[in-house]
Design a protein around this motif. Structure first.
Motif, short mmCIF file in Angstrom:
data_model
loop_
_atom_site.label_atom_id
_atom_site.label_comp_id
_atom_site.label_asym_id
_atom_site.label_seq_id
_atom_site.Cartn_x
_atom_site.Cartn_y
_atom_site.Cartn_z
N HIS A 12 -1.85 -8.44 -0.40
CA HIS A 12 -1.23 -9.09 0.77
C HIS A 12 -1.93 -8.75 2.10
CE1 HIS A 12 2.18 -5.80 1.35
NE2 HIS A 12 1.05 -5.40 1.87
N LYS A 13 -3.07 -8.09 2.06
CA LYS A 13 -3.86 -7.96 3.29
C LYS A 13 -5.06 -8.92 3.19
CE LYS A 13 -2.17 -3.52 4.80
NZ LYS A 13 -2.37 -2.08 4.80
N THR A 36 -6.97 2.23 8.42
CA THR A 36 -6.02 1.31 9.05
C THR A 36 -6.36 1.09 10.52
OG1 THR A 36 -4.37 2.26 7.58
CG2 THR A 36 -3.56 0.93 9.40
N ASP A 72 -7.70 5.12 -1.01
CA ASP A 72 -6.82 4.15 -0.40
C ASP A 72 -7.67 3.00 0.15
OD1 ASP A 72 -4.96 2.68 0.93
OD2 ASP A 72 -4.23 4.30 2.23
N ASP A 132 -4.52 -3.83 -1.66
CA ASP A 132 -3.42 -4.73 -1.33
C ASP A 132 -3.81 -6.19 -1.34
OD1 ASP A 132 -1.59 -2.76 -1.01
OD2 ASP A 132 -1.35 -2.99 1.17
N GLY A 168 0.80 -1.21 0.00
CA GLY A 168 0.00 0.00 0.00
C GLY A 168 0.84 1.27 0.00
N THR A 169 1.98 1.21 0.66
CA THR A 169 2.83 2.40 0.73
C THR A 169 3.31 2.81 -0.67
OG1 THR A 169 3.55 1.82 2.94
CG2 THR A 169 4.97 3.33 1.71
N HIS A 191 -3.32 6.68 6.54
CA HIS A 191 -2.13 5.87 6.83
C HIS A 191 -0.87 6.74 6.72
CE1 HIS A 191 1.06 2.86 5.92
NE2 HIS A 191 0.37 2.15 6.80
C1 LIG Z 1 -1.75 -1.15 5.42
C2 LIG Z 1 -2.18 0.13 4.81
C3 LIG Z 1 -1.33 0.88 3.99
C4 LIG Z 1 0.13 0.52 3.82
O1 LIG Z 1 0.32 -0.68 3.19
P1 LIG Z 1 1.70 -1.46 3.28
O2 LIG Z 1 1.40 -2.69 2.49
O3 LIG Z 1 1.97 -1.71 4.73
O4 LIG Z 1 2.74 -0.61 2.64
C5 LIG Z 1 -1.83 2.00 3.38
N1 LIG Z 1 -3.10 2.38 3.56
C6 LIG Z 1 -3.96 1.70 4.34
C7 LIG Z 1 -5.38 2.16 4.49
C8 LIG Z 1 -3.52 0.55 5.00
O5 LIG Z 1 -4.37 -0.10 5.82
#
Ligand SMILES: *Cc1c(COP(=O)(O)O)cnc(C)c1O
Length: 386
Positions: free
Chosen positions: A231-232, A171, A196, A229, A91-92, A123
Protein backbone atom coordinates in the motif's frame (compact mmCIF):
# COMPACT_ATOMS: atom_id res chain seq x y z
CA UNK A 1 -28.11 6.13 16.82
CA UNK A 2 -31.23 6.44 14.71
CA UNK A 3 -34.23 4.27 15.68
CA UNK A 4 -35.78 4.16 12.20
CA UNK A 5 -33.89 3.23 9.02
CA UNK A 6 -32.37 6.08 7.05
CA UNK A 7 -32.65 6.11 3.25
CA UNK A 8 -29.66 5.42 0.99
CA UNK A 9 -29.91 8.97 -0.37
CA UNK A 10 -29.73 10.48 3.10
CA UNK A 11 -26.79 8.28 4.06
CA UNK A 12 -24.81 9.09 0.94
CA UNK A 13 -25.57 12.78 1.27
CA UNK A 14 -24.25 12.78 4.82
CA UNK A 15 -21.18 10.77 3.86
CA UNK A 16 -20.49 13.10 0.92
CA UNK A 17 -20.37 16.01 3.32
CA UNK A 18 -17.87 14.26 5.54
CA UNK A 19 -15.81 13.08 2.60
CA UNK A 20 -15.67 16.57 1.12
CA UNK A 21 -13.45 17.51 4.10
CA UNK A 22 -10.85 14.91 3.11
CA UNK A 23 -7.82 15.74 0.97
CA UNK A 24 -7.72 14.03 -2.41
CA UNK A 25 -4.55 12.54 -3.88
CA UNK A 26 -5.74 13.58 -7.34
CA UNK A 27 -5.48 17.28 -6.37
CA UNK A 28 -1.71 16.80 -6.40
CA UNK A 29 -1.25 18.79 -3.18
CA UNK A 30 -0.53 15.89 -0.82
CA UNK A 31 3.25 16.04 -0.78
CA UNK A 32 3.94 14.38 2.56
CA UNK A 33 2.31 10.96 2.26
CA UNK A 34 3.87 7.57 1.55
CA UNK A 35 0.52 6.29 0.35
CA UNK A 36 -1.19 7.12 -2.90
CA UNK A 37 -4.36 6.39 -4.80
CA UNK A 38 -4.74 2.66 -5.37
CA UNK A 39 -4.73 1.41 -8.94
CA UNK A 40 -8.28 1.08 -10.41
CA UNK A 41 -8.00 -2.68 -10.90
CA UNK A 42 -6.96 -3.09 -7.26
CA UNK A 43 -10.04 -1.17 -6.08
CA UNK A 44 -12.36 -3.26 -8.21
CA UNK A 45 -10.91 -6.54 -6.97
CA UNK A 46 -10.85 -5.35 -3.36
CA UNK A 47 -14.64 -4.93 -3.43
CA UNK A 48 -15.15 -8.40 -4.84
CA UNK A 49 -13.23 -10.03 -2.00
CA UNK A 50 -14.64 -7.95 0.85
CA UNK A 51 -16.29 -10.88 2.59
CA UNK A 52 -13.33 -13.26 2.51
CA UNK A 53 -11.64 -13.99 5.83
CA UNK A 54 -8.07 -15.25 5.81
CA UNK A 55 -8.28 -15.76 9.56
CA UNK A 56 -10.23 -18.88 8.71
CA UNK A 57 -8.47 -20.04 5.52
CA UNK A 58 -10.14 -23.46 5.39
CA UNK A 59 -13.31 -21.64 4.37
CA UNK A 60 -11.52 -19.46 1.84
CA UNK A 61 -9.12 -21.90 0.24
CA UNK A 62 -8.95 -19.96 -3.02
CA UNK A 63 -8.19 -16.66 -1.36
CA UNK A 64 -5.53 -18.36 0.76
CA UNK A 65 -3.88 -19.53 -2.48
CA UNK A 66 -3.96 -15.92 -3.69
CA UNK A 67 -2.11 -14.78 -0.56
CA UNK A 68 0.52 -17.47 -1.16
CA UNK A 69 0.86 -16.36 -4.80
CA UNK A 70 1.35 -12.73 -3.78
CA UNK A 71 4.09 -13.72 -1.33
CA UNK A 72 5.77 -15.77 -4.08
CA UNK A 73 5.61 -12.85 -6.50
CA UNK A 74 7.13 -10.52 -3.91
CA UNK A 75 9.72 -13.18 -3.06
CA UNK A 76 10.64 -13.37 -6.75
CA UNK A 77 12.05 -9.83 -6.63
CA UNK A 78 13.53 -10.22 -3.15
CA UNK A 79 15.65 -13.27 -4.06
CA UNK A 80 13.59 -15.86 -2.18
CA UNK A 81 11.76 -18.56 -4.12
CA UNK A 82 9.50 -19.95 -1.42
CA UNK A 83 8.90 -17.29 1.20
CA UNK A 84 6.94 -17.89 4.35
CA UNK A 85 4.83 -14.97 5.57
CA UNK A 86 1.58 -13.07 5.30
CA UNK A 87 -0.15 -10.12 3.72
CA UNK A 88 -1.02 -7.96 6.73
CA UNK A 89 -2.38 -4.49 7.44
CA UNK A 90 0.82 -2.57 6.88
CA UNK A 91 4.41 -2.01 7.82
CA UNK A 92 3.64 -1.66 11.50
CA UNK A 93 2.05 -5.07 11.83
CA UNK A 94 4.75 -6.60 9.63
CA UNK A 95 7.54 -5.16 11.77
CA UNK A 96 5.86 -6.32 14.98
CA UNK A 97 5.55 -9.84 13.56
CA UNK A 98 9.22 -9.90 12.57
CA UNK A 99 10.36 -8.80 16.01
CA UNK A 100 7.96 -11.18 17.72
CA UNK A 101 9.38 -14.12 15.74
CA UNK A 102 12.94 -13.07 16.58
CA UNK A 103 12.12 -12.67 20.25
CA UNK A 104 10.39 -16.05 20.49
CA UNK A 105 13.28 -17.84 18.80
CA UNK A 106 15.75 -16.07 21.08
CA UNK A 107 13.67 -17.07 24.09
CA UNK A 108 14.13 -20.71 23.08
CA UNK A 109 17.86 -20.05 23.35
CA UNK A 110 17.40 -18.73 26.87
CA UNK A 111 17.40 -14.97 26.24
CA UNK A 112 14.80 -13.39 28.53
CA UNK A 113 15.81 -9.70 28.62
CA UNK A 114 15.91 -9.17 24.89
CA UNK A 115 17.12 -6.06 23.07
CA UNK A 116 16.77 -4.96 19.47
CA UNK A 117 19.17 -2.64 17.70
CA UNK A 118 17.56 -0.19 15.28
CA UNK A 119 19.01 2.84 13.51
CA UNK A 120 18.03 6.28 14.85
CA UNK A 121 16.16 6.65 11.57
CA UNK A 122 13.85 3.70 12.33
CA UNK A 123 10.09 4.01 11.97
CA UNK A 124 8.18 4.47 15.25
CA UNK A 125 6.51 1.08 14.78
CA UNK A 126 9.56 -0.44 16.50
CA UNK A 127 8.71 1.56 19.61
CA UNK A 128 5.32 -0.14 19.61
CA UNK A 129 6.98 -3.51 19.01
CA UNK A 130 9.35 -3.27 21.98
CA UNK A 131 6.56 -1.99 24.21
CA UNK A 132 4.25 -4.88 23.34
CA UNK A 133 6.96 -7.52 23.33
CA UNK A 134 8.71 -6.33 26.46
CA UNK A 135 12.05 -5.72 24.78
CA UNK A 136 14.60 -2.93 25.06
CA UNK A 137 15.15 -0.57 22.12
CA UNK A 138 18.78 0.29 21.42
CA UNK A 139 19.51 3.03 18.89
CA UNK A 140 22.49 2.66 16.58
CA UNK A 141 24.07 5.84 15.27
CA UNK A 142 23.89 7.11 11.72
CA UNK A 143 26.69 8.13 9.38
CA UNK A 144 26.86 11.56 7.71
CA UNK A 145 24.41 10.35 5.04
CA UNK A 146 21.80 9.30 7.61
CA UNK A 147 22.45 5.59 7.12
CA UNK A 148 23.04 3.18 9.98
CA UNK A 149 26.68 3.07 11.08
CA UNK A 150 27.62 -0.63 11.19
CA UNK A 151 30.36 -0.01 13.75
CA UNK A 152 27.77 1.41 16.12
CA UNK A 153 25.76 -1.80 15.67
CA UNK A 154 28.86 -3.86 16.48
CA UNK A 155 29.42 -1.76 19.59
CA UNK A 156 25.88 -2.43 20.78
CA UNK A 157 25.48 -6.15 20.04
CA UNK A 158 25.54 -8.20 23.22
CA UNK A 159 24.26 -11.52 24.61
CA UNK A 160 20.73 -10.07 24.93
CA UNK A 161 20.40 -8.88 21.33
CA UNK A 162 17.49 -10.68 19.66
CA UNK A 163 17.37 -8.70 16.42
CA UNK A 164 19.15 -6.09 14.34
CA UNK A 165 17.02 -3.91 12.06
CA UNK A 166 18.21 -2.28 8.86
CA UNK A 167 16.10 -0.06 6.64
CA UNK A 168 15.80 -0.08 2.86
CA UNK A 169 14.19 3.29 2.28
CA UNK A 170 13.92 5.24 5.53
CA UNK A 171 10.61 6.89 6.29
CA UNK A 172 12.03 10.38 6.64
CA UNK A 173 14.73 10.53 3.98
CA UNK A 174 14.45 7.40 1.85
CA UNK A 175 17.99 6.27 2.64
CA UNK A 176 19.13 2.66 2.16
CA UNK A 177 21.16 1.21 5.03
CA UNK A 178 24.27 -0.91 4.30
CA UNK A 179 22.39 -4.18 4.76
CA UNK A 180 25.29 -6.30 3.49
CA UNK A 181 27.45 -5.20 6.42
CA UNK A 182 24.57 -5.76 8.84
CA UNK A 183 24.16 -9.25 7.40
CA UNK A 184 27.78 -10.07 8.24
CA UNK A 185 27.38 -8.74 11.78
CA UNK A 186 24.14 -10.70 12.25
CA UNK A 187 25.74 -13.95 11.07
CA UNK A 188 28.83 -13.48 13.22
CA UNK A 189 26.67 -12.94 16.29
CA UNK A 190 23.90 -15.41 15.40
CA UNK A 191 21.27 -12.66 15.58
CA UNK A 192 18.10 -12.19 13.49
CA UNK A 193 18.47 -9.45 10.85
CA UNK A 194 15.18 -7.83 9.86
CA UNK A 195 15.03 -5.46 6.89
CA UNK A 196 12.31 -2.83 6.93
CA UNK A 197 11.62 -2.19 3.25
CA UNK A 198 8.05 -1.01 3.86
CA UNK A 199 8.70 1.96 1.59
CA UNK A 200 11.59 0.82 -0.64
CA UNK A 201 10.52 -2.78 -1.21
CA UNK A 202 8.40 -1.98 -4.23
CA UNK A 203 10.90 0.37 -5.87
CA UNK A 204 14.54 -0.59 -5.17
CA UNK A 205 14.24 -4.03 -6.84
CA UNK A 206 12.89 -2.41 -10.00
CA UNK A 207 15.46 0.37 -10.08
CA UNK A 208 18.57 -1.59 -9.28
CA UNK A 209 19.49 -2.41 -12.89
CA UNK A 210 19.83 1.26 -13.80
CA UNK A 211 21.00 2.60 -10.45
CA UNK A 212 23.77 1.80 -8.08
CA UNK A 213 21.82 0.55 -5.07
CA UNK A 214 23.28 -1.71 -2.39
CA UNK A 215 21.86 -5.21 -1.91
CA UNK A 216 19.23 -5.52 0.79
CA UNK A 217 17.27 -8.72 0.19
CA UNK A 218 17.33 -12.45 0.95
CA UNK A 219 20.39 -12.91 -1.30
CA UNK A 220 22.26 -11.78 1.82
CA UNK A 221 22.39 -14.85 4.10
CA UNK A 222 21.94 -12.90 7.35
CA UNK A 223 18.58 -11.45 6.29
CA UNK A 224 15.84 -13.47 7.98
CA UNK A 225 12.76 -11.30 7.36
CA UNK A 226 11.68 -8.35 5.20
CA UNK A 227 8.77 -5.95 5.54
CA UNK A 228 7.42 -4.64 2.23
CA UNK A 229 4.21 -2.63 1.87
CA UNK A 230 2.04 -3.01 -1.22
CA UNK A 231 0.00 0.00 0.00
CA UNK A 232 2.94 2.39 -0.40
CA UNK A 233 4.89 2.04 -3.67
CA UNK A 234 2.89 -1.05 -4.71
CA UNK A 235 -0.27 0.90 -5.66
CA UNK A 236 -2.44 -1.49 -3.62
CA UNK A 237 -5.31 -0.30 -1.41
CA UNK A 238 -4.91 0.31 2.31
CA UNK A 239 -4.53 -1.95 4.30
CA UNK A 240 -1.85 -3.98 2.49
CA UNK A 241 1.45 -4.77 4.15
CA UNK A 242 3.74 -7.71 3.66
CA UNK A 243 5.97 -9.72 5.95
CA UNK A 244 8.26 -12.30 4.38
CA UNK A 245 10.34 -14.81 6.34
CA UNK A 246 13.17 -16.96 5.03
CA UNK A 247 11.43 -20.19 6.10
CA UNK A 248 8.64 -21.60 8.24
CA UNK A 249 10.52 -21.70 11.53
CA UNK A 250 9.71 -18.03 12.09
CA UNK A 251 5.94 -18.36 11.74
CA UNK A 252 6.07 -21.59 13.74
CA UNK A 253 7.76 -19.72 16.58
CA UNK A 254 4.64 -17.52 16.89
CA UNK A 255 2.01 -20.16 16.33
CA UNK A 256 -0.84 -20.60 18.81
CA UNK A 257 -3.64 -23.19 18.80
CA UNK A 258 -6.83 -21.95 17.13
CA UNK A 259 -9.38 -24.54 18.24
CA UNK A 260 -12.64 -23.32 16.67
CA UNK A 261 -11.24 -22.53 13.21
CA UNK A 262 -10.62 -24.63 10.10
CA UNK A 263 -6.90 -24.47 10.79
CA UNK A 264 -5.25 -25.79 13.92
CA UNK A 265 -2.68 -23.04 14.40
CA UNK A 266 -2.44 -19.32 13.75
CA UNK A 267 0.70 -17.16 13.66
CA UNK A 268 -0.72 -13.76 12.73
CA UNK A 269 -1.37 -11.08 15.34
CA UNK A 270 -4.92 -10.43 14.16
CA UNK A 271 -7.51 -13.17 13.91
CA UNK A 272 -10.24 -12.31 11.42
CA UNK A 273 -8.42 -10.59 8.58
CA UNK A 274 -8.97 -9.37 5.05
CA UNK A 275 -8.53 -11.53 1.99
CA UNK A 276 -9.35 -8.44 -0.09
CA UNK A 277 -5.86 -6.97 0.44
CA UNK A 278 -4.21 -10.08 -0.97
CA UNK A 279 -6.59 -10.26 -3.92
CA UNK A 280 -6.21 -6.58 -4.78
CA UNK A 281 -2.43 -6.75 -4.48
CA UNK A 282 -2.41 -9.86 -6.68
CA UNK A 283 -4.41 -8.02 -9.33
CA UNK A 284 -2.31 -4.87 -9.46
CA UNK A 285 0.97 -6.81 -9.45
CA UNK A 286 -0.14 -9.00 -12.35
CA UNK A 287 -1.60 -6.04 -14.22
CA UNK A 288 1.52 -3.89 -13.98
CA UNK A 289 4.19 -6.54 -14.04
CA UNK A 290 7.80 -5.71 -13.29
CA UNK A 291 7.74 -3.46 -16.32
CA UNK A 292 4.95 -1.33 -14.85
CA UNK A 293 6.60 -0.98 -11.45
CA UNK A 294 9.90 -0.10 -13.14
CA UNK A 295 8.14 2.67 -15.05
CA UNK A 296 6.48 4.11 -11.91
CA UNK A 297 9.68 3.90 -9.90
CA UNK A 298 11.77 5.55 -12.64
CA UNK A 299 9.21 8.32 -13.13
CA UNK A 300 9.18 9.07 -9.43
CA UNK A 301 12.98 9.36 -9.45
CA UNK A 302 12.88 11.71 -12.43
CA UNK A 303 10.46 13.96 -10.52
CA UNK A 304 12.68 13.67 -7.43
CA UNK A 305 15.76 14.90 -9.27
CA UNK A 306 13.79 17.63 -10.99
CA UNK A 307 12.56 18.97 -7.64
CA UNK A 308 15.96 18.56 -5.99
CA UNK A 309 17.73 20.52 -8.74
CA UNK A 310 15.13 23.31 -8.80
CA UNK A 311 15.39 23.66 -5.01
CA UNK A 312 19.15 24.03 -5.18
CA UNK A 313 18.77 26.65 -7.90
CA UNK A 314 16.46 28.66 -5.64
CA UNK A 315 18.94 28.60 -2.75
CA UNK A 316 17.28 25.91 -0.64
CA UNK A 317 19.50 23.33 1.05
CA UNK A 318 18.94 19.60 0.62
CA UNK A 319 19.47 17.57 3.77
CA UNK A 320 21.08 14.85 1.68
CA UNK A 321 21.23 13.80 -1.96
CA UNK A 322 18.12 11.60 -2.39
CA UNK A 323 18.51 7.83 -2.71
CA UNK A 324 14.85 7.13 -3.41
CA UNK A 325 11.89 9.41 -4.15
CA UNK A 326 12.03 11.61 -1.05
CA UNK A 327 13.41 15.15 -0.98
CA UNK A 328 14.07 16.81 2.39
CA UNK A 329 15.09 20.48 2.43
CA UNK A 330 15.34 23.71 4.36
CA UNK A 331 15.78 27.38 3.55
CA UNK A 332 18.99 28.82 5.04
CA UNK A 333 17.13 31.86 6.47
CA UNK A 334 13.93 30.22 7.66
CA UNK A 335 12.99 27.91 10.48
CA UNK A 336 11.52 24.65 9.17
CA UNK A 337 8.28 25.20 11.09
CA UNK A 338 7.86 28.69 9.65
CA UNK A 339 8.45 27.43 6.13
CA UNK A 340 5.93 24.64 6.77
CA UNK A 341 3.32 27.20 7.83
CA UNK A 342 3.96 29.31 4.70
CA UNK A 343 3.47 26.24 2.53
CA UNK A 344 0.33 25.23 4.41
CA UNK A 345 -1.04 28.75 3.83
CA UNK A 346 -0.53 28.10 0.15
CA UNK A 347 -2.52 24.88 0.55
CA UNK A 348 0.37 22.41 0.25
CA UNK A 349 0.15 19.34 2.46
CA UNK A 350 3.78 18.88 3.42
CA UNK A 351 5.25 16.99 6.35
CA UNK A 352 8.39 17.56 8.39
CA UNK A 353 11.16 15.13 9.15
CA UNK A 354 12.49 15.16 12.70
CA UNK A 355 16.00 13.80 12.30
CA UNK A 356 17.08 16.24 11.03
CA UNK A 357 14.28 18.79 10.99
CA UNK A 358 13.31 19.56 7.38
CA UNK A 359 10.42 19.82 4.96
CA UNK A 360 9.90 16.39 3.47
CA UNK A 361 8.32 15.73 0.07
CA UNK A 362 7.58 12.19 -1.08
CA UNK A 363 7.29 12.00 -4.84
CA UNK A 364 4.43 9.54 -5.11
CA UNK A 365 2.56 8.66 -8.26
CA UNK A 366 -0.22 11.21 -7.67
CA UNK A 367 2.20 14.16 -7.84
CA UNK A 368 2.53 15.33 -11.42
CA UNK A 369 5.14 17.57 -13.01
CA UNK A 370 2.61 20.43 -13.19
CA UNK A 371 2.04 20.23 -9.45
CA UNK A 372 5.78 20.45 -8.90
CA UNK A 373 6.13 23.47 -11.16
CA UNK A 374 3.45 25.23 -9.12
CA UNK A 375 5.11 24.15 -5.86
CA UNK A 376 8.49 25.43 -7.04
CA UNK A 377 6.96 28.74 -8.06
CA UNK A 378 5.51 29.14 -4.54
CA UNK A 379 8.91 28.31 -3.04
CA UNK A 380 10.50 30.92 -5.27
CA UNK A 381 7.99 33.50 -4.07
CA UNK A 382 8.68 32.56 -0.46
CA UNK A 383 12.44 32.81 -0.81
CA UNK A 384 12.11 36.21 -2.54
CA UNK A 385 9.78 37.51 0.17
CA UNK A 386 12.22 37.09 3.05
C1 LIG B 1 5.48 3.55 6.50
C2 LIG B 1 6.55 2.78 7.17
C3 LIG B 1 6.26 1.86 8.18
C4 LIG B 1 4.87 1.71 8.76
O1 LIG B 1 3.96 1.24 7.85
P1 LIG B 1 2.40 1.41 8.08
O2 LIG B 1 1.85 0.80 6.84
O3 LIG B 1 2.13 2.88 8.22
O4 LIG B 1 2.04 0.64 9.30
C5 LIG B 1 7.30 1.11 8.69
N1 LIG B 1 8.55 1.26 8.24
C6 LIG B 1 8.88 2.14 7.28
C7 LIG B 1 10.29 2.25 6.81
C8 LIG B 1 7.88 2.94 6.71
O5 LIG B 1 8.23 3.85 5.79
Amino acid sequence: MNEKPVSREEIFKELDEFQSLDCKYSDGRILGSMCTEAHPIAKEVFNRFLDSNLGDPGLFKGTKLIEDEVLKMIGSFLSLENPSGHIVTGGTEANIMAIRAARNLAREKGISNGEIIVPQSAHFSFKKAVDMLNLKLVNAELDENYRIDPSSVEDNVNENTVAIVGIAGTTELGMIDPIEELSDIALENDVHLHVDAAFGGFSIPFLKDNHDFPRFDFSLPGVKSITVDPHKMGLAPIPSGGILFRDNTFLDAMSVDSPYLTIKHQSTIVGTRLGASSAATFAVMKYLGKEGYRKFAEESLVKTHFLANELKGLGYDLVVEPNLNIVAFNHPNLKTDDLAVMLEERNWKVSCSVCPKAIRVILMNHIKKDNLIEFISDLKEISESI
